[in-house]
Design a protein around this motif. Sequence first.
Motif, mmCIF file in Angstrom:
data_model
loop_
_atom_site.group_PDB
_atom_site.id
_atom_site.type_symbol
_atom_site.label_atom_id
_atom_site.label_comp_id
_atom_site.label_asym_id
_atom_site.label_seq_id
_atom_site.Cartn_x
_atom_site.Cartn_y
_atom_site.Cartn_z
ATOM 1 N N CYS A 168 0.851 -1.078 0.076
ATOM 2 C CA CYS A 168 -0.029 -0.037 -0.005
ATOM 3 C C CYS A 168 0.805 1.202 -0.024
ATOM 4 O O CYS A 168 2.029 1.193 0.466
ATOM 5 C CB CYS A 168 -0.884 0.097 1.220
ATOM 6 S SG CYS A 168 -1.816 -1.502 1.282
ATOM 7 N N ARG A 169 0.435 2.384 -0.535
ATOM 8 C CA ARG A 169 1.134 3.585 -0.522
ATOM 9 C C ARG A 169 0.229 4.820 -0.647
ATOM 10 O O ARG A 169 -1.021 4.642 -0.711
ATOM 11 C CB ARG A 169 1.860 3.686 -1.955
ATOM 12 C CG ARG A 169 1.263 3.766 -3.118
ATOM 13 C CD ARG A 169 1.838 3.220 -4.414
ATOM 14 N NE ARG A 169 3.379 3.783 -4.581
ATOM 15 C CZ ARG A 169 4.139 3.102 -5.167
ATOM 16 N NH1 ARG A 169 4.155 2.266 -6.146
ATOM 17 N NH2 ARG A 169 5.431 3.606 -5.173
ATOM 18 N N GLY A 170 0.590 5.867 -0.131
ATOM 19 C CA GLY A 170 -0.098 7.089 -0.123
ATOM 20 C C GLY A 170 0.628 8.321 0.697
ATOM 21 O O GLY A 170 1.614 8.017 1.197
ATOM 22 N N HIS A 171 0.026 9.357 0.827
ATOM 23 C CA HIS A 171 0.285 10.525 1.624
ATOM 24 C C HIS A 171 -0.439 10.699 2.720
ATOM 25 O O HIS A 171 -1.817 10.543 2.898
ATOM 26 C CB HIS A 171 0.175 11.637 0.719
ATOM 27 C CG HIS A 171 1.412 11.832 -0.313
ATOM 28 N ND1 HIS A 171 2.611 12.622 -0.191
ATOM 29 C CD2 HIS A 171 1.469 10.944 -1.432
ATOM 30 C CE1 HIS A 171 3.198 12.193 -1.447
ATOM 31 N NE2 HIS A 171 2.521 11.520 -2.036
ATOM 32 N N TRP A 172 0.223 10.805 4.174
ATOM 33 C CA TRP A 172 -0.499 11.260 5.392
ATOM 34 C C TRP A 172 0.459 11.472 6.316
ATOM 35 O O TRP A 172 1.632 11.383 6.132
ATOM 36 C CB TRP A 172 -1.368 9.967 5.700
ATOM 37 C CG TRP A 172 -0.674 8.683 5.722
ATOM 38 C CD1 TRP A 172 0.246 8.230 6.856
ATOM 39 C CD2 TRP A 172 -0.694 7.550 4.986
ATOM 40 N NE1 TRP A 172 0.732 6.986 6.605
ATOM 41 C CE2 TRP A 172 0.315 6.682 5.548
ATOM 42 C CE3 TRP A 172 -1.270 7.392 3.643
ATOM 43 C CZ2 TRP A 172 0.563 5.385 4.757
ATOM 44 C CZ3 TRP A 172 -1.057 6.216 2.771
ATOM 45 C CH2 TRP A 172 -0.094 5.176 3.458
ATOM 46 N N TRP A 211 4.351 7.499 1.626
ATOM 47 C CA TRP A 211 4.762 6.312 2.401
ATOM 48 C C TRP A 211 4.388 4.938 1.641
ATOM 49 O O TRP A 211 3.463 5.047 0.760
ATOM 50 C CB TRP A 211 4.128 6.267 3.825
ATOM 51 C CG TRP A 211 4.380 7.483 4.587
ATOM 52 C CD1 TRP A 211 3.323 8.631 4.677
ATOM 53 C CD2 TRP A 211 5.476 7.857 5.377
ATOM 54 N NE1 TRP A 211 3.737 9.293 5.624
ATOM 55 C CE2 TRP A 211 4.944 9.059 5.742
ATOM 56 C CE3 TRP A 211 6.681 7.444 5.378
ATOM 57 C CZ2 TRP A 211 5.851 9.921 6.684
ATOM 58 C CZ3 TRP A 211 7.798 8.109 6.328
ATOM 59 C CH2 TRP A 211 7.127 9.395 6.741
ATOM 60 N N VAL A 258 -1.038 3.737 10.381
ATOM 61 C CA VAL A 258 -1.192 4.346 9.336
ATOM 62 C C VAL A 258 -3.012 4.340 8.771
ATOM 63 O O VAL A 258 -3.717 3.719 9.653
ATOM 64 C CB VAL A 258 -0.791 3.525 7.934
ATOM 65 C CG1 VAL A 258 0.596 3.253 7.947
ATOM 66 C CG2 VAL A 258 -1.593 1.985 8.014
ATOM 67 N N PRO A 259 -3.343 5.112 8.254
ATOM 68 C CA PRO A 259 -4.993 5.453 7.898
ATOM 69 C C PRO A 259 -5.480 4.086 7.749
ATOM 70 O O PRO A 259 -4.956 3.360 6.802
ATOM 71 C CB PRO A 259 -5.129 6.312 7.133
ATOM 72 C CG PRO A 259 -3.803 7.080 6.916
ATOM 73 C CD PRO A 259 -2.814 6.298 7.474
ATOM 74 N N LYS A 308 -7.913 3.417 5.692
ATOM 75 C CA LYS A 308 -8.569 3.832 4.316
ATOM 76 C C LYS A 308 -7.348 3.479 3.502
ATOM 77 O O LYS A 308 -7.724 3.276 2.029
ATOM 78 C CB LYS A 308 -9.193 4.959 4.116
ATOM 79 C CG LYS A 308 -8.135 6.377 4.370
ATOM 80 C CD LYS A 308 -9.018 7.602 4.092
ATOM 81 C CE LYS A 308 -8.054 8.726 4.253
ATOM 82 N NZ LYS A 308 -8.821 10.136 3.922
ATOM 83 N N SER A 309 -6.137 3.666 3.791
ATOM 84 C CA SER A 309 -4.999 3.120 2.878
ATOM 85 C C SER A 309 -4.617 1.946 2.825
ATOM 86 O O SER A 309 -4.094 1.582 1.911
ATOM 87 C CB SER A 309 -3.582 3.983 3.550
ATOM 88 O OG SER A 309 -3.048 3.000 4.718
ATOM 89 N N ARG A 310 -5.308 1.104 3.480
ATOM 90 C CA ARG A 310 -5.098 -0.665 3.429
ATOM 91 C C ARG A 310 -5.955 -0.798 2.035
ATOM 92 O O ARG A 310 -7.211 -1.263 2.251
ATOM 93 C CB ARG A 310 -5.637 -1.276 4.446
ATOM 94 C CG ARG A 310 -4.803 -0.849 5.773
ATOM 95 C CD ARG A 310 -5.432 -1.590 7.173
ATOM 96 N NE ARG A 310 -4.501 -1.501 8.267
ATOM 97 C CZ ARG A 310 -3.328 -1.719 8.547
ATOM 98 N NH1 ARG A 310 -2.668 -2.681 7.741
ATOM 99 N NH2 ARG A 310 -2.758 -1.213 9.636
ATOM 100 N N SER A 311 -5.396 -0.817 0.885
ATOM 101 C CA SER A 311 -5.874 -0.850 -0.390
ATOM 102 C C SER A 311 -5.787 -2.399 -0.886
ATOM 103 O O SER A 311 -6.311 -2.530 -1.822
ATOM 104 C CB SER A 311 -5.470 0.225 -1.565
ATOM 105 O OG SER A 311 -3.821 -0.070 -1.458
#
Length: 298
Positions: free
Chosen positions: A156-160, A186, A205-206, A208-211
């Motif tokens: 998983c990846r993203g900004h937070w 991250w 981690v959020p 919702k980031s668990r995609s």
Amino acid sequence: MKFLSLLCLAATLAHAAPSYDQSGVPLEVDSPDPKLAKIILLASGPSSKAMAHEYFAGCALLMDWLKQQPGVWPVMARDWPKNPAVLAGAKCVVYFGDGGGKQPFMEPQRWAALTRLMDAGTGLVLLHQAMDFPKGPEGDRVKDWLGGVFRSDIGCRGHWDMTFSKIGEHPVTRGVKPFAAPGDGWLYNMHFAGTGVTPLLVGTVPEKSRSTADAKKHPGRDEVIAWAFERPGGGRGFSFTGADLHVSWTYESQRTLVLNGILWSAGLNVPAGGAKASFDPAALERNLDDKRKPAPKK
């Protein structure tokens, strides 16, 4: 005190004019003394938006800080050295750049050179997206060298915003104190090697980031953002998935962590209080990739 420090930093950056002139950065300057620990810094090309994925400027900062470490000689190159001879005797290879198969060492001749270095026990450090590999034998080999790789099947990846309040016990974390990193980019939920991996930074981690389906199996779990790895056959690896935002290099603990990780991966002693290097906030505005949009035609 922290608020005042941020105000001072903002004021400094506001008065610093961005510089896209990278000609002053010495590239592929080989070590004058074989006793010095040679560390190769590979900087990827332009990517993303301004002040994000500033791989060249980030490597230039790392080179300056490594020059301040006793017994170390950093050698920086764009993507891959034009003169492969500078790789000889390297104690560690650091790549800061795009992944997903865009790593500059994926072509056969370069891959062979990297493999020879890894087989000789050379350390490997991959930062931010650099540990993202498509499915295939190259990613499997990198996992053997680094201890973990990101793949889109489970990763998983993203900004937070992240706060690192749990710091692992390891030479790489010497002098690293809990710190916050707002809004950075991250990657997590890696394919890790079965043994030899030591988590260094973990954090919440959020949800919702668990995609991915695999990530969703672990709600509430703190995720590994940085790790160290000791290869069974000799050699070391270190990875930190942050450093998307160029401003993140202002975080002292991040600088210390990455410098420590490079020194440790090179087989060098990490000082008791962590690697120390002077930092000039104005340096963040130097050696940037020119990502400005061209002026509209009249």
